[in-house]
Design a protein around this motif. Structure first.
Motif, PDB file in Angstrom:
ATOM      1  N   THR A   1       7.788  -7.383  -1.199  1.00 15.75           N
ATOM      2  CA  THR A   1       8.381  -6.372  -0.303  1.00 15.75           C
ATOM      3  C   THR A   1       8.796  -6.245   1.447  1.00 15.75           C
TER       4      THR A   1
ATOM      5  N   THR B   1       8.070  -5.363   4.473  1.00 16.78           N
ATOM      6  CA  THR B   1       7.323  -4.924   5.285  1.00 16.78           C
ATOM      7  C   THR B   1       7.764  -3.678   5.822  1.00 16.78           C
ATOM      8  N   SER B   2       9.250  -3.807   6.150  1.00 16.40           N
ATOM      9  CA  SER B   2      10.182  -2.919   7.242  1.00 16.40           C
ATOM     10  C   SER B   2      11.216  -3.634   6.597  1.00 16.40           C
TER      11      SER B   2
ATOM     12  N   LYS C   1      15.287  -3.311   4.392  1.00 13.07           N
ATOM     13  CA  LYS C   1      15.711  -2.962   3.139  1.00 13.07           C
ATOM     14  C   LYS C   1      16.573  -4.652   2.125  1.00 13.07           C
TER      15      LYS C   1
ATOM     16  N   THR D   1      12.643  -1.240  -0.595  1.00 14.33           N
ATOM     17  CA  THR D   1      12.345  -0.889   0.543  1.00 14.33           C
ATOM     18  C   THR D   1      10.758  -1.664   0.577  1.00 14.33           C
ATOM     19  N   SER D   2      10.121  -0.965   1.838  1.00 17.75           N
ATOM     20  CA  SER D   2       8.945  -1.282   2.089  1.00 17.75           C
ATOM     21  C   SER D   2       7.649  -0.671   0.952  1.00 17.75           C
ATOM     22  N   GLU D   3       8.711   1.038   0.126  1.00 16.70           N
ATOM     23  CA  GLU D   3       7.687   2.131  -0.019  1.00 16.70           C
ATOM     24  C   GLU D   3       7.707   1.722  -1.555  1.00 16.70           C
ATOM     25  N   LYS D   4       9.264   1.138  -1.943  1.00 14.24           N
ATOM     26  CA  LYS D   4       8.883   1.269  -3.875  1.00 14.24           C
ATOM     27  C   LYS D   4       9.674  -0.173  -3.307  1.00 14.24           C
ATOM     28  N   LYS D   5       9.019  -0.234  -4.806  1.00 14.06           N
ATOM     29  CA  LYS D   5       9.999  -1.956  -5.353  1.00 14.06           C
ATOM     30  C   LYS D   5      11.322  -1.479  -6.126  1.00 14.06           C
TER      31      LYS D   5
ATOM     32  N   LYS E   1      13.469  -0.233  -8.583  1.00 12.87           N
ATOM     33  CA  LYS E   1      13.474   0.852  -9.456  1.00 12.87           C
ATOM     34  C   LYS E   1      12.880   0.202 -11.258  1.00 12.87           C
TER      35      LYS E   1
END
Lengths: 285, 265
Positions: free
Chosen positions: A58, A60-61, A63, A72-76, A78
């Motif tokens: 994923t 680091t920053s 998308k 994105t970095s926060e979530k894979k 869905k």
């Protein structure tokens, strides 16, 4: 449908004393239904880039957008499984992923993970085996009894059995003999032309780029330095020189002729056509 | 797996890094024995002080050592419960009907924890400041006197260094195969129990196959270069004891003897 990288940065070992930035601020769009080559020196970030396509890594920053999947970095994404079914990724030396007792089971392993019924998965295995050029007699043999090239075919069949829309290949012909490599490339072209699959291939072989790929993405030190069609790429002699790549024979020959002041149509990328053109040129000149 | 602390070498430049591996191993042995001498508070204060000054000398961060000690916390809780239930001596601290806590239970637990923490700190100090190859060279040299009683010093050292050499390779290989199988729909984190077992199988079989393959290749490559473990071998890297090394060994020995002397007297 689209495949897009937006301001993608990937740093390995981010929170340790030895961070390593593999990709830096990459913006890239890959066209659907096209055979795209990703080239660049060892360590330029090619493998890191393609592993983002099915969210094995994923960002680091930034998308990655594959259709309606946004990584994105926060979530894979869905629905990770759906993404991995859509994007089939064949690693370098994929023969190391074989593990079942029979070839049939190994090819059917992928589809079964994605919820395909036993019988349907076996049927798929037979189809894929034929597609990669091996006959039914192989079905009940152990994958470990085969030669290296055959193992590679089985492993690729295992990914094709997922029926992905996008096929990502990381140096699929490395270590194969020229004939085996050629057959492999013809298989990918067939998948691209007849089955309308988007193909993204990491490679070092410029002959393959010239003969089979439509678009070229050039990576250097974690940055995309050039994107263009394969034809443009092989007419851009400055870029080719900068990249220190081994030119395909026909391009090298064409360039030598042009350097001698002989006019050659830049749209010629085939030895046979080049010979005909040369014949014409000699007649008039 | 990236944040594994135990046994990892940290390439810094300090007095401890430059010491002879043999001297470091011997110092470690002296100190480990010293930890088990029941010299009471004084002993632990001396050893604790020594270990802390060694950490400072090694330029390692204290937090790094703490990270190595941390997995022990679970044991600490477990030990405390057992000790509270079993040890019924010393002063009564707390009494709730049949449930009584005595101060000896607390102190006993503390002693064990301090001992373990010191042991882990000392071994971490050794492995973090010594290159794995130097460590095996040191082990080989120290085992050499035992050759006479049939200890194959060189073979043991070679086995240790090959094992150490291949840990990162195998970790890398594991991650690679995990990714390849994840691409085929294996979910190593979620999923039903049977699916998980199947997933682990799809990891272990290729891992073993490639490990055996590597072992075989390595054996052939070594033989092709004329490796014969029973022959007398010369060495590219010569270990040399400095005055500093001898001083440190003497210091550690003095600590050990001092503690023994303290309890005997």
């Amino acid at each position: 449908m689209s495949i897009e990288f937006k301001a993608l940065t990937h740093t390995y070992n981010e929170k340790t004393p030895f961070p390593y930035v593999a990709l830096h601020d990459v913006d890239l769009e890959i066209k659907e239904g096209i055979f795209t080559a990703i080239i660049g020196e060892t360590g330029s970030g090619k493998s890191t880039l393609v592993q983002h396509l099915n969210a094995l890594l994923t960002p680091t920053s930034g998308k990655v957008i594959v259709d309606d999947f946004i990584i994105t970095s926060e979530k894979k994404a869905k629905d990770l499984k759906k993404l991995r079914k859509k994007v089939g990724l064949v690693f370098q030396f994929p023969e190391y992923q074989l593990f079942e007792e029979t070839i049939e089971k190994d090819i059917a392993f992928g589809p079964k993970n994605f919820g395909v019924e036993e019988e349907a998965a076996k049927k798929k295995a037979r189809e894929m085996l034929a597609l990669v050029g091996l006959d039914d007699s192989y079905l009940n043999r152990s994958p470990f009894d085969l030669s290296g090239g055959q193992k590679r075919r089985i492993a690729i069949a295992g990914i094709l059995a997922l029926d992905p829309d996008i096929l990502v290949l990381d140096e699929p012909t490395a270590g194969l003999d020229p004939q085996g490599a050629k057959e492999m490339m013809q298989l990918f072209t067939k998948l691209n032309k007849e089955f309308n699959k988007t193909i993204i291939m990491v490679t070092h072989d410029m002959e393959h780029v010239l003969h089979y790929c439509e678009d070229v993405v050039v990576l250097k030190k974690g940055k995309v330095v050039h994107t263009c069609s394969a034809n443009e790429f092989f007419n851009n002699y400055d870029l080719l020189e900068q990249l220190h790549v081994a030119l395909p024979k026909v391009i090298e020959f064409k360039k030598m002729l042009q350097d001698k002041g002989i006019k050659i149509n830049p749209e010629i990328f085939d030895m046979h056509e080049l010979a005909l053109e040369l014949k014409e040129e000699l007649k008039h000149g | 797996m990236g944040d594994m602390v135990l046994g990892r070498y940290l390439p810094l430049d300090s007095i401890l890094h430059r010491m002879d591996p043999r001297a470091k191993i011997i110092c470690m042995l002296f100190l480990l024995i010293a930890i088990f001498i029941p010299a009471g508070y004084l002993g632990y204060v001396i050893l604790g002080g020594l270990v802390i000054s060694l950490i400072l000398l090694s330029k390692l961060k204290i937090t790094y050592i703490l990270k190595a000690v941390k997995p022990m916390m679970f044991m600490l809780v477990f030990l405390l419960i057992i000790n509270i239930l079993v040890i019924k001596s010393g002063n009564l601290l707390l009494s709730l009907g049949w449930f009584e806590v005595y101060d000896d239970a607390i102190f006993q637990t503390l002693f064990i924890v301090v001992r373990l923490a010191l042991m882990i700190s000392i071994t971490t100090l050794l492995t973090a400041t010594t290159k794995p190859l130097d460590l095996t060279l040191g082990i080989e040299d120290l085992l050499t006197p035992f050759k006479r009683i049939g200890v194959p010093a060189h073979i043991i050292a070679m086995m240790i260094s090959i094992a150490l050499r291949f840990i990162p390779t195998l970790i890398e290989e594991t991650q690679r195969i995990m990714k390849a199988q994840a691409s085929r729909g294996v979910d190593f984190e979620e999923g039903k129990f049977t699916e998980k077992i199947r997933g682990i199988l799809s990891l272990i079989v290729p891992l073993f196959i490639s490990a055996f393959q590597r072992a075989e290749d390595l054996a052939y490559a070594m033989e092709a270069r004329g490796y014969a473990p029973d022959e007398e071998r010369t060495r590219y890297k010569q270990l040399k004891l400095t005055g500093m090394d001898i001083m440190s060994m003497l210091l550690c020995f003095a600590v050990l003897i001092g503690l023994i002397g303290y309890i005997v007297l």
